[in-house]
Design a protein around this motif. Structure first.
Motif, PDB file in Angstrom:
ATOM      1  N   ALA A 170     -33.787   4.185  18.047  1.00 46.15           N
ATOM      2  CA  ALA A 170     -32.954   3.682  19.143  1.00 46.15           C
ATOM      3  C   ALA A 170     -33.805   3.084  20.257  1.00 46.15           C
ATOM      4  CB  ALA A 170     -32.088   4.802  19.708  1.00 46.15           C
ATOM      5  N   ALA A 171     -34.807   3.830  20.720  1.00 47.80           N
ATOM      6  CA  ALA A 171     -35.575   3.394  21.888  1.00 47.80           C
ATOM      7  C   ALA A 171     -36.309   2.084  21.639  1.00 47.80           C
ATOM      8  CB  ALA A 171     -36.565   4.492  22.296  1.00 47.80           C
ATOM      9  N   LEU A 172     -36.924   1.943  20.465  1.00 47.89           N
ATOM     10  CA  LEU A 172     -37.636   0.699  20.183  1.00 47.89           C
ATOM     11  C   LEU A 172     -36.675  -0.468  20.046  1.00 47.89           C
ATOM     12  CD1 LEU A 172     -40.487   1.659  17.678  1.00 47.89           C
ATOM     13  CD2 LEU A 172     -40.691   0.994  20.069  1.00 47.89           C
ATOM     14  N   ALA A 173     -35.512  -0.198  19.453  1.00 38.75           N
ATOM     15  CA  ALA A 173     -34.533  -1.267  19.243  1.00 38.75           C
ATOM     16  C   ALA A 173     -33.977  -1.806  20.562  1.00 38.75           C
ATOM     17  CB  ALA A 173     -33.394  -0.767  18.358  1.00 38.75           C
ATOM     18  N   ALA A 174     -33.969  -0.947  21.588  1.00 35.65           N
ATOM     19  CA  ALA A 174     -33.360  -1.351  22.860  1.00 35.65           C
ATOM     20  C   ALA A 174     -34.372  -1.663  23.945  1.00 35.65           C
ATOM     21  CB  ALA A 174     -32.435  -0.238  23.353  1.00 35.65           C
ATOM     22  N   GLY A 175     -35.623  -1.250  23.749  1.00 38.72           N
ATOM     23  CA  GLY A 175     -36.617  -1.466  24.789  1.00 38.72           C
ATOM     24  C   GLY A 175     -36.714  -0.325  25.772  1.00 38.72           C
ATOM     25  N   GLY A 176     -36.421   0.895  25.319  1.00 42.75           N
ATOM     26  CA  GLY A 176     -36.520   2.068  26.194  1.00 42.75           C
ATOM     27  C   GLY A 176     -35.253   2.902  26.176  1.00 42.75           C
ATOM     28  N   VAL A 177     -35.377   4.125  26.687  1.00 43.24           N
ATOM     29  CA  VAL A 177     -34.247   5.054  26.651  1.00 43.24           C
ATOM     30  C   VAL A 177     -33.115   4.588  27.556  1.00 43.24           C
ATOM     31  CG1 VAL A 177     -33.530   7.433  27.111  1.00 43.24           C
ATOM     32  CG2 VAL A 177     -35.740   6.990  26.044  1.00 43.24           C
ATOM     33  N   GLY A 178     -33.446   4.065  28.747  1.00 50.46           N
ATOM     34  CA  GLY A 178     -32.405   3.595  29.660  1.00 50.46           C
ATOM     35  C   GLY A 178     -31.569   2.475  29.065  1.00 50.46           C
ATOM     36  N   PRO A 179     -32.203   1.386  28.609  1.00 46.64           N
ATOM     37  CA  PRO A 179     -31.429   0.326  27.956  1.00 46.64           C
ATOM     38  C   PRO A 179     -30.681   0.816  26.720  1.00 46.64           C
ATOM     39  CG  PRO A 179     -33.613  -0.484  28.564  1.00 46.64           C
ATOM     40  CD  PRO A 179     -33.611   1.000  28.821  1.00 46.64           C
ATOM     41  N   ALA A 180     -31.271   1.775  25.987  1.00 46.90           N
ATOM     42  CA  ALA A 180     -30.566   2.328  24.821  1.00 46.90           C
ATOM     43  C   ALA A 180     -29.292   3.040  25.251  1.00 46.90           C
ATOM     44  CB  ALA A 180     -31.480   3.295  24.066  1.00 46.90           C
ATOM     45  N   ALA A 181     -29.338   3.739  26.373  1.00 48.22           N
ATOM     46  CA  ALA A 181     -28.155   4.436  26.875  1.00 48.22           C
ATOM     47  C   ALA A 181     -27.048   3.437  27.219  1.00 48.22           C
ATOM     48  CB  ALA A 181     -28.519   5.272  28.097  1.00 48.22           C
ATOM     49  N   VAL A 182     -27.408   2.355  27.843  1.00 43.15           N
ATOM     50  CA  VAL A 182     -26.427   1.329  28.194  1.00 43.15           C
ATOM     51  C   VAL A 182     -25.796   0.740  26.939  1.00 43.15           C
ATOM     52  CG1 VAL A 182     -26.142  -0.967  29.218  1.00 43.15           C
ATOM     53  CG2 VAL A 182     -27.517   0.774  30.400  1.00 43.15           C
ATOM     54  N   ARG A 183     -26.638   0.416  25.965  1.00 38.56           N
ATOM     55  CA  ARG A 183     -26.114  -0.220  24.755  1.00 38.56           C
ATOM     56  C   ARG A 183     -25.213   0.732  23.972  1.00 38.56           C
ATOM     57  NH1 ARG A 183     -29.856  -3.907  21.313  1.00 38.56           N
ATOM     58  NH2 ARG A 183     -27.741  -4.427  20.636  1.00 38.56           N
ATOM     59  N   ALA A 184     -25.589   2.020  23.936  1.00 34.14           N
ATOM     60  CA  ALA A 184     -24.761   2.994  23.225  1.00 34.14           C
ATOM     61  C   ALA A 184     -23.407   3.159  23.903  1.00 34.14           C
ATOM     62  CB  ALA A 184     -25.487   4.325  23.136  1.00 34.14           C
ATOM     63  N   LEU A 185     -23.401   3.260  25.213  1.00 35.34           N
ATOM     64  CA  LEU A 185     -22.143   3.361  25.951  1.00 35.34           C
ATOM     65  C   LEU A 185     -21.272   2.136  25.698  1.00 35.34           C
ATOM     66  CD1 LEU A 185     -22.890   4.793  29.518  1.00 35.34           C
ATOM     67  CD2 LEU A 185     -21.274   5.705  27.848  1.00 35.34           C
ATOM     68  N   ALA A 186     -21.875   0.968  25.792  1.00 36.18           N
ATOM     69  CA  ALA A 186     -21.122  -0.270  25.602  1.00 36.18           C
ATOM     70  C   ALA A 186     -20.524  -0.342  24.195  1.00 36.18           C
ATOM     71  CB  ALA A 186     -22.019  -1.476  25.862  1.00 36.18           C
TER      72      ALA A 186
END
Length: 483
Positions: free
Chosen positions: A263-279
């Motif tokens: 997840a983290a590598l795919a999104a560029g970090g835990v924060g962006p991953a959290a946003v993408r998962a919520l969305a």
């Protein structure tokens, strides 16, 4: 984090954090008071039952409806029994026994233990159908390779766990069983059409939903036909179209740990991953195990920023926080769950042992345990026959660094009992076993996922379908070696 405390509290209500050590630090308790959904407990948070109960009580004192989650699957993944290994067999053993009533009893026993410790979400059962023998992260955590059998036991596990008031979490949607990579380290690809998922991977999730499972965990796997280049955790096609609309799930969708590379590598970090998962439709964001206050604040700030710049709509975050709050607000089981008989898990593990060949007359063999690494999901937990042997000599070696001649010299006239996990894919394992068995009586004990491989020339092959404390005792008893 901005000036709107209501917005911060809303965002915190979608986050599942973690903390280091055996006592919740002040920041972990303060965040719960400020609206954090809850914490996941890992092995590093567990010392003994009294300590753990005190920790969960401290979190509940901050807010009574705090979520306290733990990966307690029985078998190879245990947090409560990390010092010894689980007293319960895992899913592969239960699937081998194929007694759904037993599966339900075992999960009710695990749930009773969790409830007594103040834990509200059991991150189990794994309902993945393990169709890839080379799967490095599911294996014995699965009820098996047959979708129908896995579905029946998934429903039984959910019923057993939730009978104690502890919420179950079926994982990992839409199915991690065909992957041959570990999503802790990379983004696995399951390149099949949706029709294959519906036939092979999704029946257990449908069964879990039918059994009333209160939460489902996402998989950090890529299914190109549905997710494109992204993991399922970031895919509305998976989390909304498939899970919500087609399969009718209305509970909470929990992400697998966002710190994982899938997840983290795919999104560029835990924060962006959290946003993408919520969305994409996730409700409760599991940050991971290596968490501090600063990381929680960074993730929350990223979500707030996304609300401001249009990457996220407020209604989506409110929906997620609402589902998470509903998960926390579910009533507990009526009365106090009844503790299980102490031998339940051991008796179940004994029923799972399968023997090919002759295990009689071993006498006092040399026991050789081949070193096997642990996955991040498993953590490092003792395994093997060692604790159960009646004064027998046991040596532990690395297969790829050991020659058969030295072990044969050590054995002398004694037969050999060789113990391993996932021997078919252990570097040097099959070669060493075959070399020993070519000239010596060897009994092989497989404590991992068996696969099709069998040793050449071995006197017997024993499969335990797992490496828990219960599985080890069962194998020692079957071989007549138990103390």
């Amino acid at each position: 984090m901005g000036t709107d405390p209501g917005l911060r509290r809303l965002v915190l209500g979608t986050l599942l954090a973690a903390y280091p050590g055996r006592v919740p630090p002040d920041w972990a308790v303060d965040l719960v008071r400020e609206g954090l959904a809850g914490h996941t407990l890992f092995g590093k948070n567990v010392h003994d039952p009294a300590q753990l109960a005190a920790s969960t009580a401290a979190l509940r004192a901050a807010r009574p409806d705090v979520l306290v989650a733990i990966d307690e699957e029985g078998g190879d993944v245990t947090r409560l029994a990390r010092a010894t290994g689980s007293p319960y067999p895992g899913n592969a053993a239960l699937g081998a026994v194929d007694d759904p009533a037993l599966t339900e009893r075992v999960y009710a026993a695990i749930g009773a233990e969790l409830a007594a410790l103040g834990i509200t979400v059991g991150l189990a059962p794994v309902v993945d159908v393990n169709t890839a023998d080379e799967n490095p992260v599911i294996g014995t955590r699965s009820f098996g390779a047959d979708p129908a059998r896995v579905a029946v036991h998934s429903a039984a596990a959910v019923a057993g766990l939730q009978s104690t008031g502890v919420a179950a979490c079926a994982k990992h949607f839409p199915g991690h069983g065909a992957a041959t990579a570990d999503s802790h380290h990379e983004l696995p690809i399951v390149d099949v059409p949706p029709a294959v998922l519906r036939e092979r991977d999704l029946p257990p999730f449908a069964a879990a939903i039918g059994a009333g499972v209160r939460s489902i965990m996402t998989a950090h796997i890529r299914v190109p036909a549905l997710t494109g280049d992204d993991p399922a955790t970031f895919s509305p096609a998976v989390l909304v179209d498939l899970l919500r609309h087609e399969y009718g799930f209305s509970g909470a969708v929990i992400t697998d740990a966002l710190e994982m590379k899938g997840a983290a590598l795919a999104a560029g970090g835990v924060g962006p991953a959290a946003v993408r998962a919520l969305a994409a439709g996730a409700d409760l964001l599991c940050i991971g195990s290596e968490v501090d206050a600063a990381l929680v604040e960074r993730v929350a700030a990223e979500i707030v920023d996304a609300l401001g710049d249009g990457r996220l709509g407020r209604a989506r975050v409110e929906e997620a926080a609402g589902r998470t709050a509903a998960l926390a607000a579910r009533p507990r089981a009526a009365g106090t769950p009844t503790p299980a008989p102490t031998d339940l898990g051991y008796a179940a593990a004994r029923r799972a042992v399968r023997v090919e060949g002759d295990v009689t007359g071993l006498g006092r063999p040399l026991v050789i345990q081949l070193h096997a690494t642990s996955t991040i999901a498993e953590e490092r937990v003792p395994w093997g026959l060692g604790p159960h042997l009646a004064g027998l000599e046991e040596v532990r070696v690395v297969a790829a660094e050991t020659d058969a001649a030295s072990l044969l010299g050590l054995a002398g006239t004694r037969p050999i009992v060789l113990v391993g996990r996932h021997l078919h894919r252990l570097p040097g394992g099959p070669h060493l076993v075959d070399a020993l068995a070519a000239t010596h009586p060897v009994t092989v004990v497989e404590m991992g996922w068996p696969g099709p491989w069998r040793p050449t020339g071995a006197r017997a092959y024993v499969n335990t379908y797992g490496a828990s404390h219960a599985n080890g005792r069962a194998a020692a008893e079957v071989l007549g070696l138990a103390g």
